[in-house]
Write an enzyme that holds these catalytic residues in place. Structure first.
Site, PDB file in Angstrom:
ATOM      1  N   HIS A  99     -18.327 144.948  71.646  1.00 31.63           N
ATOM      2  CA  HIS A  99     -17.071 145.712  71.636  1.00 31.63           C
ATOM      3  C   HIS A  99     -17.298 147.126  72.184  1.00 31.63           C
ATOM      4  O   HIS A  99     -16.480 147.644  72.945  1.00 31.63           O
ATOM      5  CB  HIS A  99     -16.518 145.830  70.210  1.00 31.63           C
ATOM      6  CG  HIS A  99     -16.168 144.529  69.554  1.00 31.63           C
ATOM      7  ND1 HIS A  99     -16.921 143.991  68.543  1.00 31.63           N
ATOM      8  CD2 HIS A  99     -15.138 143.668  69.757  1.00 31.63           C
ATOM      9  CE1 HIS A  99     -16.369 142.848  68.139  1.00 31.63           C
ATOM     10  NE2 HIS A  99     -15.293 142.630  68.858  1.00 31.63           N
TER      11      HIS A  99
ATOM     12  N   GLN B 285      -9.806 133.325  77.552  1.00 29.64           N
ATOM     13  CA  GLN B 285      -8.854 134.352  77.110  1.00 29.64           C
ATOM     14  C   GLN B 285      -8.645 135.414  78.195  1.00 29.64           C
ATOM     15  O   GLN B 285      -7.510 135.838  78.456  1.00 29.64           O
ATOM     16  CB  GLN B 285      -9.393 135.016  75.843  1.00 29.64           C
ATOM     17  CG  GLN B 285      -8.668 136.290  75.433  1.00 29.64           C
ATOM     18  CD  GLN B 285      -9.196 136.830  74.119  1.00 29.64           C
ATOM     19  OE1 GLN B 285      -8.842 136.307  73.084  1.00 29.64           O
ATOM     20  NE2 GLN B 285     -10.032 137.849  74.151  1.00 29.64           N
TER      21      GLN B 285
HETATM   22  P1  AMP Z   1     -12.640 140.067  69.153  1.00 31.72           P
HETATM   23  O1  AMP Z   1     -12.760 141.207  68.208  1.00 31.72           O
HETATM   24  O2  AMP Z   1     -13.604 138.965  68.897  1.00 31.72           O
HETATM   25  O3  AMP Z   1     -11.228 139.597  69.333  1.00 31.72           O
HETATM   26  O4  AMP Z   1     -13.085 140.628  70.574  1.00 31.72           O
HETATM   27  C1  AMP Z   1     -12.455 141.760  71.103  1.00 31.72           C
HETATM   28  C2  AMP Z   1     -12.886 141.938  72.537  1.00 31.72           C
HETATM   29  O5  AMP Z   1     -14.307 142.119  72.593  1.00 31.72           O
HETATM   30  C3  AMP Z   1     -12.578 140.723  73.414  1.00 31.72           C
HETATM   31  O6  AMP Z   1     -12.129 141.172  74.687  1.00 31.72           O
HETATM   32  C4  AMP Z   1     -13.890 140.037  73.492  1.00 31.72           C
HETATM   33  O7  AMP Z   1     -14.053 139.243  74.648  1.00 31.72           O
HETATM   34  C5  AMP Z   1     -14.846 141.212  73.522  1.00 31.72           C
HETATM   35  N1  AMP Z   1     -16.190 140.806  73.135  1.00 31.72           N
HETATM   36  C6  AMP Z   1     -16.557 140.109  72.019  1.00 31.72           C
HETATM   37  N2  AMP Z   1     -17.887 139.874  72.024  1.00 31.72           N
HETATM   38  C7  AMP Z   1     -18.366 140.422  73.169  1.00 31.72           C
HETATM   39  C8  AMP Z   1     -19.676 140.502  73.771  1.00 31.72           C
HETATM   40  N3  AMP Z   1     -20.740 139.959  73.192  1.00 31.72           N
HETATM   41  N4  AMP Z   1     -19.799 141.147  74.958  1.00 31.72           N
HETATM   42  C9  AMP Z   1     -18.709 141.701  75.558  1.00 31.72           C
HETATM   43  N5  AMP Z   1     -17.459 141.657  75.046  1.00 31.72           N
HETATM   44  C10 AMP Z   1     -17.290 141.023  73.872  1.00 31.72           C
END
Ligand code: AMP
Length: 282
Positions: free
Chosen positions: A40, A157
């Site tokens: 994040h 997504q």
């Molecule tokens: P989430 O909180 O899981 O809904 O993720 C929020 C954002 O963070 C989304 O755009 C995810 O794709 C991104 N994200 C989650 N894990 C990672 C990661 N390991 N590397 C890069 N972006 C991530």
């Protein structure tokens, strides 16, 4: 150090964002569900590198979870998230209450085809992308950012949201940002904390099998046998495999041979009680 400011209403959010835009600053939105990790924070970094004022939304969106999924036990770590975002120099947290997103009588949902019906996540989580797209559409219209940054970690997504922003003229440029991994290759995820130590070790197989398959595909080996071997490796390690597929990078249509198209290898599999997803460019 003063903590990054938090707003909980659309009115307060817009006041700040409009102030920045009046000063000629670009505004970036980074939507999250909290339980933040380095992945994040890399999105916040990507926004800062574009010299944008950065709003991070934290909202565990009930409509993207199926009744059988982990909505109620999804990790909620707001104090820690806020400290991490302060250190990462985010400019604002938007942490709405549920009725700021879903007012009484809420009756509208974004309806999707194309990459949202690719037969990947949508096959196993049928209502998921309608929930995601609806909340993202709302966050875009509530915040009115210039750009929004999403992780490639959730690759389908990213394509669904990009398509929606374009189709509905939401006026937000959607930018994808690379997946951040643990040193051993496991893609960072808020759900990794559910893994037992044994499952955490097994989880490595996922990235290793994907990387090996991607390398062979790049070298020109036939698609289906290469995928079959990777599938066998993953299930052999103890995963229940939902899918491992090679798809066209933007439309997510099937790719049966490597013929100059930009392709992506995508996987979803469960180890113990934890479902993991990952993907890699080929
Ligand atoms: P989430 O909180 O899981 O809904 O993720 C929020 C954002 O963070 C989304 O755009 C995810 O794709 C991104 N994200 C989650 N894990 C990672 C990661 N390991 N590397 C890069 N972006 C991530």
């Amino acid at each position: 150090m003063a903590q990054v400011a938090v707003v909980r209403t659309v009115k307060a959010l817009r006041k700040v964002v409009e102030g920045w835009q009046a000063e000629g600053r670009q505004v970036a939105l980074v939507p999250t569900m909290g339980a933040l990790h380095e992945g994040h924070l890399s999105l916040v970094d990507a926004a800062r590198r574009r010299r944008a004022r950065t709003v991070v939304s934290i909202f565990v969106n009930p409509t993207q979870f199926a009744p059988t999924e982990d909505f109620s036990k999804y990790p909620r770590t707001f104090r820690r998230d806020r400290a991490m975002l302060t250190a990462a120099k985010a400019d604002l947290i938007f942490a709405p209450m549920v009725d700021e997103i879903y007012p009484d009588g809420f009756a509208t949902t974004v309806s999707l085809t194309g990459p949202a019906q690719a037969g990947l996540e949508d096959r196993f989580r049928p209502a998921h992308f309608a929930g995601v797209a609806t909340v993202v559409c709302k966050l875009f219209t509530q915040c009115r950012p210039d750009i929004a940054i999403f992780g490639e970690k959730d690759y389908q997504q990213l394509q669904v949201v990009s398509r929606m922003a374009r189709d509905l003229d939401l006026g937000v440029k959607v930018i994808g940002s690379p997946t951040i991994r643990e040193p051993d290759g496991l893609a960072m995820s808020s759900r990794n904390r559910y893994l037992s130590p044994a499952d955490r070790t097994t989880a490595l197989t996922l990235h290793r099998a994907m990387s090996a398959a991607a390398q062979r595909l790049r070298a020109g080996e036939a698609v289906e046998p290469t995928l079959e071997e990777a599938r066998a490796t993953i299930t052999g390690a103890g995963f229940r495999l939902d899918y491992l597929e090679l798809r066209e990078a933007v439309t997510l249509l099937p790719v049966s041979a490597m013929s100059g198209v930009e392709a992506r290898l995508l996987v979803a599999a469960t180890i113990g009680a934890t479902r993991l997803i990952d993907n890699i460019a080929v």
